[in-house]
Design an enzyme around this catalytic site. Sequence first.
Site, PDB file in Angstrom:
ATOM      1  N   SER A  50       0.840  -1.201   0.000  1.00  0.00           N
ATOM      2  CA  SER A  50       0.000   0.000   0.000  1.00  0.00           C
ATOM      3  C   SER A  50       0.868   1.240   0.000  1.00  0.00           C
ATOM      4  O   SER A  50       1.830   1.341   0.764  1.00  0.00           O
ATOM      5  CB  SER A  50      -0.882   0.062   1.254  1.00  0.00           C
ATOM      6  OG  SER A  50      -1.476  -1.168   1.500  1.00  0.00           O
TER       7      SER A  50
ATOM      8  N   HIS B 113      -9.628  -2.275 -10.337  1.00  0.00           N
ATOM      9  CA  HIS B 113      -8.212  -2.441 -10.010  1.00  0.00           C
ATOM     10  C   HIS B 113      -7.738  -3.787 -10.546  1.00  0.00           C
ATOM     11  O   HIS B 113      -8.214  -4.826 -10.118  1.00  0.00           O
ATOM     12  CB  HIS B 113      -8.018  -2.360  -8.502  1.00  0.00           C
ATOM     13  CG  HIS B 113      -6.608  -2.636  -8.087  1.00  0.00           C
ATOM     14  ND1 HIS B 113      -5.582  -1.743  -8.291  1.00  0.00           N
ATOM     15  CD2 HIS B 113      -6.035  -3.717  -7.509  1.00  0.00           C
ATOM     16  CE1 HIS B 113      -4.456  -2.260  -7.839  1.00  0.00           C
ATOM     17  NE2 HIS B 113      -4.697  -3.461  -7.364  1.00  0.00           N
TER      18      HIS B 113
ATOM     19  N   HIS C  76      -3.863 -10.431   0.705  1.00  0.00           N
ATOM     20  CA  HIS C  76      -3.644 -10.604   2.140  1.00  0.00           C
ATOM     21  C   HIS C  76      -4.484 -11.751   2.690  1.00  0.00           C
ATOM     22  O   HIS C  76      -5.521 -12.091   2.127  1.00  0.00           O
ATOM     23  CB  HIS C  76      -4.034  -9.311   2.890  1.00  0.00           C
ATOM     24  CG  HIS C  76      -3.324  -8.085   2.395  1.00  0.00           C
ATOM     25  ND1 HIS C  76      -3.771  -7.374   1.298  1.00  0.00           N
ATOM     26  CD2 HIS C  76      -2.203  -7.464   2.833  1.00  0.00           C
ATOM     27  CE1 HIS C  76      -2.942  -6.358   1.076  1.00  0.00           C
ATOM     28  NE2 HIS C  76      -1.988  -6.381   1.996  1.00  0.00           N
TER      29      HIS C  76
ATOM     30  N   TYR D 258      -6.240 -11.432   5.323  1.00  0.00           N
ATOM     31  CA  TYR D 258      -7.501 -10.855   5.822  1.00  0.00           C
ATOM     32  C   TYR D 258      -8.571 -10.733   4.747  1.00  0.00           C
ATOM     33  O   TYR D 258      -9.737 -10.545   5.042  1.00  0.00           O
ATOM     34  CB  TYR D 258      -7.272  -9.501   6.528  1.00  0.00           C
ATOM     35  CG  TYR D 258      -6.778  -8.370   5.644  1.00  0.00           C
ATOM     36  CD1 TYR D 258      -7.605  -7.766   4.694  1.00  0.00           C
ATOM     37  CD2 TYR D 258      -5.485  -7.885   5.786  1.00  0.00           C
ATOM     38  CE1 TYR D 258      -7.145  -6.733   3.891  1.00  0.00           C
ATOM     39  CE2 TYR D 258      -5.021  -6.852   4.985  1.00  0.00           C
ATOM     40  CZ  TYR D 258      -5.861  -6.280   4.042  1.00  0.00           C
ATOM     41  OH  TYR D 258      -5.411  -5.262   3.249  1.00  0.00           O
ATOM     42  N   GLU D 259      -8.171 -10.855   3.468  1.00  0.00           N
ATOM     43  CA  GLU D 259      -9.153 -10.862   2.383  1.00  0.00           C
ATOM     44  C   GLU D 259      -9.778 -12.246   2.216  1.00  0.00           C
ATOM     45  O   GLU D 259     -10.606 -12.448   1.333  1.00  0.00           O
ATOM     46  CB  GLU D 259      -8.481 -10.447   1.061  1.00  0.00           C
ATOM     47  CG  GLU D 259      -7.941  -9.020   1.064  1.00  0.00           C
ATOM     48  CD  GLU D 259      -7.118  -8.725  -0.191  1.00  0.00           C
ATOM     49  OE1 GLU D 259      -7.727  -8.450  -1.237  1.00  0.00           O
ATOM     50  OE2 GLU D 259      -5.878  -8.792  -0.107  1.00  0.00           O
TER      51      GLU D 259
ATOM     52  N   ALA E 242       3.087  -0.870   3.945  1.00  0.00           N
ATOM     53  CA  ALA E 242       2.786   0.272   4.799  1.00  0.00           C
ATOM     54  C   ALA E 242       2.536  -0.279   6.197  1.00  0.00           C
ATOM     55  O   ALA E 242       2.017  -1.389   6.339  1.00  0.00           O
ATOM     56  CB  ALA E 242       1.556   1.018   4.294  1.00  0.00           C
TER      57      ALA E 242
ATOM     58  N   MET F 105      -0.022  -5.956   8.229  1.00  0.00           N
ATOM     59  CA  MET F 105      -0.830  -7.143   7.931  1.00  0.00           C
ATOM     60  C   MET F 105      -0.310  -7.914   6.720  1.00  0.00           C
ATOM     61  O   MET F 105      -1.083  -8.589   6.035  1.00  0.00           O
ATOM     62  CB  MET F 105      -2.284  -6.721   7.681  1.00  0.00           C
ATOM     63  CG  MET F 105      -2.881  -5.860   8.786  1.00  0.00           C
ATOM     64  SD  MET F 105      -4.496  -5.218   8.343  1.00  0.00           S
ATOM     65  CE  MET F 105      -4.729  -3.955   9.597  1.00  0.00           C
ATOM     66  N   SER F 106       0.976  -7.828   6.464  1.00  0.00           N
ATOM     67  CA  SER F 106       1.512  -8.530   5.275  1.00  0.00           C
ATOM     68  C   SER F 106       2.941  -8.964   5.525  1.00  0.00           C
ATOM     69  O   SER F 106       3.386  -9.070   6.660  1.00  0.00           O
ATOM     70  CB  SER F 106       1.448  -7.599   4.059  1.00  0.00           C
ATOM     71  OG  SER F 106       2.381  -6.540   4.200  1.00  0.00           O
TER      72      SER F 106
ATOM     73  N   ASN G 131       1.227   5.657   9.882  1.00  0.00           N
ATOM     74  CA  ASN G 131       0.459   6.118  11.044  1.00  0.00           C
ATOM     75  C   ASN G 131       1.180   5.703  12.320  1.00  0.00           C
ATOM     76  O   ASN G 131       1.950   4.748  12.320  1.00  0.00           O
ATOM     77  CB  ASN G 131      -0.959   5.526  11.043  1.00  0.00           C
ATOM     78  CG  ASN G 131      -0.942   3.998  11.079  1.00  0.00           C
ATOM     79  OD1 ASN G 131      -0.752   3.347  10.047  1.00  0.00           O
ATOM     80  ND2 ASN G 131      -1.112   3.430  12.248  1.00  0.00           N
TER      81      ASN G 131
ATOM     82  N   HIS H  30      -8.266   4.589   7.453  1.00  0.00           N
ATOM     83  CA  HIS H  30      -7.591   4.084   6.259  1.00  0.00           C
ATOM     84  C   HIS H  30      -7.263   5.214   5.284  1.00  0.00           C
ATOM     85  O   HIS H  30      -6.225   5.190   4.622  1.00  0.00           O
ATOM     86  CB  HIS H  30      -8.440   3.003   5.589  1.00  0.00           C
ATOM     87  CG  HIS H  30      -7.754   2.301   4.458  1.00  0.00           C
ATOM     88  ND1 HIS H  30      -6.559   1.613   4.613  1.00  0.00           N
ATOM     89  CD2 HIS H  30      -8.060   2.197   3.154  1.00  0.00           C
ATOM     90  CE1 HIS H  30      -6.186   1.121   3.451  1.00  0.00           C
ATOM     91  NE2 HIS H  30      -7.075   1.450   2.542  1.00  0.00           N
TER      92      HIS H  30
HETATM   93  I1  8IG Z   1      -0.655   1.299   6.945  1.00  0.00           I
HETATM   94  O1  8IG Z   1      -1.452   0.468  12.659  1.00  0.00           O
HETATM   95  C1  8IG Z   1      -0.975   0.246   8.506  1.00  0.00           C
HETATM   96  N1  8IG Z   1      -1.168  -1.068   8.440  1.00  0.00           N
HETATM   97  N2  8IG Z   1      -2.053  -4.012  11.897  1.00  0.00           N
HETATM   98  N3  8IG Z   1      -1.752  -1.739  12.297  1.00  0.00           N
HETATM   99  C2  8IG Z   1      -1.801  -2.797  11.428  1.00  0.00           C
HETATM  100  N4  8IG Z   1      -1.626  -2.672  10.138  1.00  0.00           N
HETATM  101  C3  8IG Z   1      -1.382  -1.454   9.676  1.00  0.00           C
HETATM  102  C4  8IG Z   1      -1.317  -0.319  10.496  1.00  0.00           C
HETATM  103  C5  8IG Z   1      -1.498  -0.482  11.879  1.00  0.00           C
HETATM  104  N5  8IG Z   1      -1.057   0.729   9.732  1.00  0.00           N
END
Ligand code: 8IG
Length: 284
Positions: A36, A68, A90, A92-93, A120, A216-217, A240, A252
């Site tokens: 991302s 996409h 991912h 989570y998908e 990211a 998450m990756s 973040n 997001h």
């Molecule tokens: I961009 O704060 C991103 N991806 N788990 N936590 C998790 N995944 C993320 C975060 C986050 N920021």
Amino acid sequence: MPDLTADPFAAAAASASALAQRTGQPRHQIAVVLGSGWAPAADALGAVVAEVPLSELGGFPEPTVAGHVPAARSVSLGGTPVLVFLGRVHRYEGHSAAAVVHGVRTAIAAGCSTVVLTNAAGGIRAGLRPGQPVLISDHLNLTGSSPLAGLPPDCPPDRPVFADMSEVYSRRLRALARASEPTLTEGVYAAMLGPQYETPAEIRMLRAMGADLVGMSTALEAIAARHLGAEVIGISLVTNVAAGLSEQKLDHQDVLSAGRGAAAALGTLLAAILTAILTEVRQS
Ligand code: 8IG
């Protein structure tokens, strides 16, 4: 097309052969997975030789987001064929670990001995700020899954499923990256299943466990690449500050806009790191 579950390595070999056919490049040397926020960096990685929708390679999940089209791009970086995945899928998908790592296994079957994973992430360690790239020094795989679980016996031959993970992110490649970009700091990446962000208590737990970054990756792809003997380097873009460490709620859209602000610098950084790696390869 061989089945991803029955024999993921035969499936990767078939995808690699389709890739060679559709790009006109019999082999690739380095693979890059853009996470991302990293997609704009693709244009800095070299002249485009070919771009192939993943749906034409077999084994990749159908895209879930309309409009996409996930693709692999073959670029020439000073004459070296580099394979760039313009996105990833991912857990989570709802995709299996085998589906998540199919791109990396395909790249290695296509000849790549180096895998560059980008993502990211949320920053946990004090001082990490949105927009900052961080070299991944190691990971905590907290996804509850592994791409090596459930592999058929002897598949592939001579690759133990009890794979060594004592140096997932290559010391050698990290040193090259830091030499080309001395301001790069390093951090431990905690991989969560997601898709929800963490609670403040979970972030305190992760910090106590030694995590500097959370996302998450990446971890499953890194495990799959190391299992096959490729060298791995990982770079997180902090977008973040992790939950509970600032007054702000996680959104997001904010995460995406932090990524956009850093995009141009990321292309320059990635091209410099790839060039440093390739220069080293040529000299040795
Ligand atoms: I961009 O704060 C991103 N991806 N788990 N936590 C998790 N995944 C993320 C975060 C986050 N920021």
